[in-house]
Design an enzyme around this catalytic site. Sequence first.
Site, PDB file in Angstrom:
ATOM      1  N   GLY A   1       0.825  -1.198   0.000  1.00  0.00           N
ATOM      2  CA  GLY A   1       0.000   0.000   0.000  1.00  0.00           C
ATOM      3  C   GLY A   1       0.861   1.250   0.000  1.00  0.00           C
TER       4      GLY A   1
ATOM      5  N   CYS B   1      -3.370   9.632   4.063  1.00  0.00           N
ATOM      6  CA  CYS B   1      -2.145   9.766   3.252  1.00  0.00           C
ATOM      7  C   CYS B   1      -2.296  10.838   2.191  1.00  0.00           C
ATOM      8  CB  CYS B   1      -1.858   8.479   2.500  1.00  0.00           C
ATOM      9  SG  CYS B   1      -1.698   7.070   3.545  1.00  0.00           S
TER      10      CYS B   1
ATOM     11  N   SER C   1     -24.542   1.068  -5.779  1.00  0.00           N
ATOM     12  CA  SER C   1     -24.063   0.200  -4.691  1.00  0.00           C
ATOM     13  C   SER C   1     -24.356   0.741  -3.304  1.00  0.00           C
ATOM     14  CB  SER C   1     -22.551  -0.027  -4.820  1.00  0.00           C
ATOM     15  OG  SER C   1     -22.264  -0.660  -6.035  1.00  0.00           O
TER      16      SER C   1
HETATM   17  P1  XMP Z   1      -6.193   3.577   6.680  1.00  0.00           P
HETATM   18  O1  XMP Z   1      -6.849   3.909   5.385  1.00  0.00           O
HETATM   19  O2  XMP Z   1      -6.584   2.240   7.207  1.00  0.00           O
HETATM   20  O3  XMP Z   1      -4.635   3.494   6.337  1.00  0.00           O
HETATM   21  O4  XMP Z   1      -6.360   4.669   7.695  1.00  0.00           O
HETATM   22  C1  XMP Z   1      -3.668   3.194   7.308  1.00  0.00           C
HETATM   23  C2  XMP Z   1      -2.295   3.137   6.674  1.00  0.00           C
HETATM   24  O5  XMP Z   1      -1.908   4.387   6.139  1.00  0.00           O
HETATM   25  C3  XMP Z   1      -0.482   4.437   6.078  1.00  0.00           C
HETATM   26  N1  XMP Z   1      -0.034   5.715   6.639  1.00  0.00           N
HETATM   27  C4  XMP Z   1       0.427   6.751   5.915  1.00  0.00           C
HETATM   28  N2  XMP Z   1       0.638   6.870   4.594  1.00  0.00           N
HETATM   29  N3  XMP Z   1       1.335   9.104   4.931  1.00  0.00           N
HETATM   30  C5  XMP Z   1       1.117   8.073   4.096  1.00  0.00           C
HETATM   31  O6  XMP Z   1       1.311   8.179   2.888  1.00  0.00           O
HETATM   32  C6  XMP Z   1       1.158   9.053   6.276  1.00  0.00           C
HETATM   33  O7  XMP Z   1       1.369  10.030   7.001  1.00  0.00           O
HETATM   34  C7  XMP Z   1       0.685   7.816   6.792  1.00  0.00           C
HETATM   35  N4  XMP Z   1       0.398   7.378   8.060  1.00  0.00           N
HETATM   36  C8  XMP Z   1      -0.044   6.111   7.922  1.00  0.00           C
HETATM   37  C9  XMP Z   1       0.042   3.270   6.849  1.00  0.00           C
HETATM   38  O8  XMP Z   1       0.476   2.303   5.922  1.00  0.00           O
HETATM   39  C10 XMP Z   1      -1.174   2.823   7.643  1.00  0.00           C
HETATM   40  O9  XMP Z   1      -1.132   1.490   8.041  1.00  0.00           O
END
Ligand code: XMP
Length: 482
Positions: A300, A307, A474
Amino acid sequence: MKLRTDPGLTFDDVLLVPNRSGIRSRKDVSTETWLTRDIHLHIPIVSANMDTVTETRMAIAMAQVGGIGILHRFMSIERQAESVRRVKRAENMVVEQPLQIEQTATVSQARQKMAESDVGGLVVVDENRRLLGVVTTRDVLLAEDGQTQISSVMTPRDRLVVAGPGETMSQARLKLHEHRIEKLPLVDSEDRVIGLITAQDIVKIQDHPNATKDNRGRLLVGVALGARLSEDMARAEACAEAGADVFVVDIAHGHSEHTIEMVRQLKSRFPSIQVIAGNVATAAGVCDLAEAGADAVKVGIGAGSICITRIVTGFGVPQLTAIAECSEAGRKMGVPIIADGGIRNSGDMVKALAAGASSVMLGSMLAGTEESPGAPVVRDGRRYKVVRGMASLSANVERRSIDGKGEVADEDWAEVVPEGVEAVVPFRGAVADIIYQMVGGLRSGLSYAGARNIEELWEKAEFIRVTPAGQRESGPHDVSKI
Ligand code: XMP
């Protein structure tokens, strides 16, 4: 320059086509999976190593429901290692090294020790670890004089019921019940303390039959590490010593030389600890990390809810395509894939698994729960919790002060180029309730696929691309939601 013209897809671009199903009940499917080459989970859900998602409480709750939590790394080494110890102590068949205190210590020292370590009792021992008594919160909480010696408030040795090293769980349960006691110290032939069984632990074991545990009955926990060879090795060392079961080398661009080197070093220094590495979004990334020894790869880039990597750098691969390509490589290399980021509901999770992932990592979906760090904030009469990207401005600045760089100067704020944002999510109650809904959705999804388990889902899944009209169809439409 190369240009790929096939569009990368993400969750909303597709649906899964229902299959003929022989599954009569959602109970007839299995949600079991592999987190890594060697770690098995009852449910394919991992809480993200973010400082607004996973600290001790979340890690305990996630392991209790059959998933696992990864403790974030934006804290001192000592604090992260102590968090590991707390998770490992949270549920035990036998507490192997029960916390001890001397009989000359005071009531207030005992109170402090119990509060610091979050335990309800201490064994009182002499200098040879021989059992002199047991002191519990009940004995010390309401004592008026904090200077009273433990020896005068503890239950002394001659009134204690004890057991030997071979005590089974059912024998222990019987003894605890017969004598209406809460703690059963285990002693050797010299009366030295070799363990402790508590009524509370037995109840927890009954309450969480699917908990993710090691062979000593302790909950499993992962820790996030960076890739700085000296500092993060020291972090790994301290967390391994504290009992961590899995390392997660968590680097924004995980397909990099220093991540690969870190994985190699970790595998050679800690061969018995599983290593997850990431994040990547390509098959080549998976292959390189797996070749270096990774036991699972996290996928990811820029998909997470908080992000902004794709906006700031222009890089990323839409998450469903990334999962599909990485999973194919993962299968060739024999490593499970963890789909990390962008999952907003159980449908997204089912799609991620159907595309080939073995588990999913959730960030903001779990950030609003009771077990995530921090207290809820109230806005317009509603409760919310904060979630922030680990590359957000405030997380970056806070990290500098944790790294020992002291006070953060104004110019340091200006130096940061954030790749994440801060946000709030609605307060959502206990994490177990959210997981229950997610697992319910997965069970239902498996039944629509005609799949009895996640591996069958990989084989049987057929995706269909949808148009914006299909997407609209959906969700709830043409009604006013109440
Ligand atoms: P969700 O969508 O579940 O994603 O909230 C969690 C994941 O996001 C990543 N993560 C980041 N990616 N900048 C990024 O590009 C950030 O500041 C950041 N903080 C977290 C990370 O892989 C997490 O598990």
